[in-house]
Write a protein that holds these residues in place. Structure first.
Motif, PDB file in Angstrom:
ATOM      1  N   ALA A   1       0.377   6.303  12.732  1.00 48.26           N
ATOM      2  CA  ALA A   1      -0.180   5.066  13.303  1.00 48.26           C
ATOM      3  C   ALA A   1      -0.556   5.047  11.735  1.00 48.26           C
ATOM      4  CB  ALA A   1      -0.720   4.808  13.980  1.00 48.26           C
ATOM      5  N   LEU A   2      -0.956   3.491  11.187  1.00 51.65           N
ATOM      6  CA  LEU A   2      -2.338   3.411  10.147  1.00 51.65           C
ATOM      7  C   LEU A   2      -2.606   2.552  10.516  1.00 51.65           C
ATOM      8  CD1 LEU A   2      -2.858   4.469   7.373  1.00 51.65           C
ATOM      9  CD2 LEU A   2      -1.197   2.904   6.056  1.00 51.65           C
ATOM     10  N   ALA A   3      -4.375   2.660  10.332  1.00 52.23           N
ATOM     11  CA  ALA A   3      -4.763   1.585  10.478  1.00 52.23           C
ATOM     12  C   ALA A   3      -5.808   1.223   8.999  1.00 52.23           C
ATOM     13  CB  ALA A   3      -6.193   1.228  11.528  1.00 52.23           C
ATOM     14  N   ARG A   4      -6.153   0.183   8.759  1.00 54.93           N
ATOM     15  CA  ARG A   4      -6.700  -0.465   7.621  1.00 54.93           C
ATOM     16  C   ARG A   4      -8.662  -1.026   8.205  1.00 54.93           C
ATOM     17  NH1 ARG A   4      -7.136  -5.485   3.209  1.00 54.93           N
ATOM     18  NH2 ARG A   4      -8.562  -4.997   1.881  1.00 54.93           N
ATOM     19  N   VAL A   5      -9.771  -0.320   7.903  1.00 54.97           N
ATOM     20  CA  VAL A   5     -10.751  -0.684   8.582  1.00 54.97           C
ATOM     21  C   VAL A   5     -11.760  -0.792   7.305  1.00 54.97           C
ATOM     22  CG1 VAL A   5     -12.235   0.251  10.050  1.00 54.97           C
ATOM     23  CG2 VAL A   5     -10.303   1.518  10.540  1.00 54.97           C
ATOM     24  N   THR A   6     -12.119  -2.355   8.103  1.00 54.36           N
ATOM     25  CA  THR A   6     -12.862  -2.790   6.958  1.00 54.36           C
ATOM     26  C   THR A   6     -14.121  -3.651   7.434  1.00 54.36           C
ATOM     27  OG1 THR A   6     -11.888  -5.029   7.259  1.00 54.36           O
ATOM     28  CG2 THR A   6     -10.897  -3.770   5.202  1.00 54.36           C
ATOM     29  N   ALA A   7     -14.068  -3.630   8.346  1.00 54.13           N
ATOM     30  CA  ALA A   7     -15.397  -4.509   9.042  1.00 54.13           C
ATOM     31  C   ALA A   7     -16.326  -3.042   9.291  1.00 54.13           C
ATOM     32  CB  ALA A   7     -15.029  -5.024  10.327  1.00 54.13           C
ATOM     33  N   ASP A   8     -17.971  -3.647   8.825  1.00 54.97           N
ATOM     34  CA  ASP A   8     -18.851  -2.922   9.366  1.00 54.97           C
ATOM     35  C   ASP A   8     -19.124  -2.870  10.326  1.00 54.97           C
ATOM     36  OD1 ASP A   8     -21.221  -1.525   8.685  1.00 54.97           O
ATOM     37  OD2 ASP A   8     -22.440  -2.628   8.387  1.00 54.97           O
ATOM     38  N   GLY A   9     -19.371  -1.627  11.061  1.00 50.10           N
ATOM     39  CA  GLY A   9     -19.409  -1.948  13.084  1.00 50.10           C
ATOM     40  C   GLY A   9     -18.100  -1.425  13.824  1.00 50.10           C
ATOM     41  N   ALA A  10     -16.817  -1.206  12.988  1.00 49.47           N
ATOM     42  CA  ALA A  10     -15.661  -1.585  13.360  1.00 49.47           C
ATOM     43  C   ALA A  10     -15.257   0.200  14.732  1.00 49.47           C
ATOM     44  CB  ALA A  10     -14.531  -1.716  12.432  1.00 49.47           C
ATOM     45  N   THR A  11     -14.782  -0.022  15.751  1.00 49.72           N
ATOM     46  CA  THR A  11     -14.097   0.997  16.093  1.00 49.72           C
ATOM     47  C   THR A  11     -13.076   1.870  16.033  1.00 49.72           C
ATOM     48  OG1 THR A  11     -14.681   0.742  17.897  1.00 49.72           O
ATOM     49  CG2 THR A  11     -16.646   1.137  17.114  1.00 49.72           C
ATOM     50  N   VAL A  12     -12.935   2.995  16.440  1.00 47.85           N
ATOM     51  CA  VAL A  12     -11.030   3.245  16.407  1.00 47.85           C
ATOM     52  C   VAL A  12     -11.326   4.614  16.866  1.00 47.85           C
ATOM     53  CG1 VAL A  12      -9.027   3.868  15.428  1.00 47.85           C
ATOM     54  CG2 VAL A  12     -10.489   1.901  14.148  1.00 47.85           C
ATOM     55  N   VAL A  13     -10.007   4.409  17.820  1.00 44.41           N
ATOM     56  CA  VAL A  13     -10.031   6.334  19.099  1.00 44.41           C
ATOM     57  C   VAL A  13      -8.868   7.130  18.210  1.00 44.41           C
ATOM     58  CG1 VAL A  13     -10.111   7.334  20.933  1.00 44.41           C
ATOM     59  CG2 VAL A  13     -11.392   4.890  20.562  1.00 44.41           C
ATOM     60  N   PRO A  14      -8.295   7.825  16.970  1.00 46.91           N
ATOM     61  CA  PRO A  14      -7.103   8.541  16.874  1.00 46.91           C
ATOM     62  C   PRO A  14      -6.753   9.341  18.274  1.00 46.91           C
ATOM     63  CG  PRO A  14      -9.299   9.298  15.155  1.00 46.91           C
ATOM     64  CD  PRO A  14      -9.875   8.070  16.588  1.00 46.91           C
ATOM     65  N   GLN A  15      -6.018   9.280  18.020  1.00 48.84           N
ATOM     66  CA  GLN A  15      -5.417  10.410  19.226  1.00 48.84           C
ATOM     67  C   GLN A  15      -5.055  11.265  18.442  1.00 48.84           C
ATOM     68  OE1 GLN A  15      -1.976   8.040  20.906  1.00 48.84           O
ATOM     69  NE2 GLN A  15      -2.941   6.283  22.318  1.00 48.84           N
ATOM     70  N   GLY A  16      -5.439  12.249  18.634  1.00 48.90           N
ATOM     71  CA  GLY A  16      -4.999  13.424  17.749  1.00 48.90           C
ATOM     72  C   GLY A  16      -6.386  13.888  16.599  1.00 48.90           C
ATOM     73  N   ASP A  17      -6.122  14.908  15.845  1.00 51.70           N
ATOM     74  CA  ASP A  17      -6.455  15.073  14.524  1.00 51.70           C
ATOM     75  C   ASP A  17      -6.083  13.229  13.442  1.00 51.70           C
ATOM     76  OD1 ASP A  17      -7.670  17.165  15.519  1.00 51.70           O
ATOM     77  OD2 ASP A  17      -5.762  18.134  14.298  1.00 51.70           O
ATOM     78  N   ALA A  18      -6.819  12.774  12.488  1.00 49.26           N
ATOM     79  CA  ALA A  18      -6.844  11.897  11.529  1.00 49.26           C
ATOM     80  C   ALA A  18      -7.041  12.512  10.192  1.00 49.26           C
ATOM     81  CB  ALA A  18      -7.281  10.931  12.350  1.00 49.26           C
ATOM     82  N   VAL A  19      -6.533  11.449   9.422  1.00 48.25           N
ATOM     83  CA  VAL A  19      -7.119  11.654   8.268  1.00 48.25           C
ATOM     84  C   VAL A  19      -7.737   9.592   7.629  1.00 48.25           C
ATOM     85  CG1 VAL A  19      -6.485  11.429   5.650  1.00 48.25           C
ATOM     86  CG2 VAL A  19      -5.393  13.175   7.247  1.00 48.25           C
ATOM     87  N   ALA A  20      -8.757   9.906   7.478  1.00 47.30           N
ATOM     88  CA  ALA A  20      -9.216   8.800   6.554  1.00 47.30           C
ATOM     89  C   ALA A  20      -9.030   8.863   5.180  1.00 47.30           C
ATOM     90  CB  ALA A  20     -10.957   8.554   6.916  1.00 47.30           C
ATOM     91  N   LEU A  21      -8.833   7.652   4.984  1.00 44.77           N
ATOM     92  CA  LEU A  21      -9.182   7.604   3.069  1.00 44.77           C
ATOM     93  C   LEU A  21      -9.692   6.434   2.689  1.00 44.77           C
ATOM     94  CD1 LEU A  21      -8.353   8.124   0.167  1.00 44.77           C
ATOM     95  CD2 LEU A  21      -5.974   7.114   0.368  1.00 44.77           C
ATOM     96  N   CYS A  22     -10.521   6.429   1.884  1.00 45.86           N
ATOM     97  CA  CYS A  22     -11.698   5.451   1.002  1.00 45.86           C
ATOM     98  C   CYS A  22     -10.627   4.897   0.139  1.00 45.86           C
ATOM     99  CB  CYS A  22     -12.810   6.138   1.045  1.00 45.86           C
ATOM    100  SG  CYS A  22     -14.016   4.541   0.984  1.00 45.86           S
TER     101      CYS A  22
END
Length: 70
Positions: A1-22
Motif C-alpha cells: 500500500a502507498l499513502a501520500r501524507v500531507t496534513a500536519d497532524g495526520a496519523t497512519v498505522v503501517p502493518q509491518g515495516d514501512a518506508v517513508a520518503l519526503c
C-alpha cells in the motif's frame, strides 16, 4: 500500500515495516519508540514496533507498507 501524507497532524498505522520518503518540505515522523525529521529527498525505514505514526511539519511524505490504516 502507498499513502501520500500531507496534513500536519495526520496519523497512519503501517502493518509491518514501512518506508517513508519526503518529496517536499520538512516533516517530522513521531512513532512510539522514536521520532525523526525528513527533508525533501530523504527517506527512512520505519520499523513495525513504531506503531501509529503521527506527522508534523509542512511537507509531503509518501509512506509505503504492506498495509496501512488511518
Amino acid at each position: 500500500a502507498l499513502a501520500r501524507v500531507t496534513a500536519d497532524g495526520a496519523t497512519v498505522v503501517p502493518q509491518g515495516d514501512a518506508v517513508a520518503l519526503c518529496v517536499g518540505g520538512s516533516v517530522t515522523v513521531h512513532g512510539v519508540v522514536s521520532s525523526f525529521t525528513l527533508a525533501r529527498g530523504e527517506a527512512a525505514l520505519v520499523m513495525a514496533d513504531e506503531g501509529r505514526l503521527r506527522f508534523s511539519g509542512k511537507g509531503d511524505v509518501y509512506l509505503a507498507a504492506s498495509g496501512l490504516a488511518a
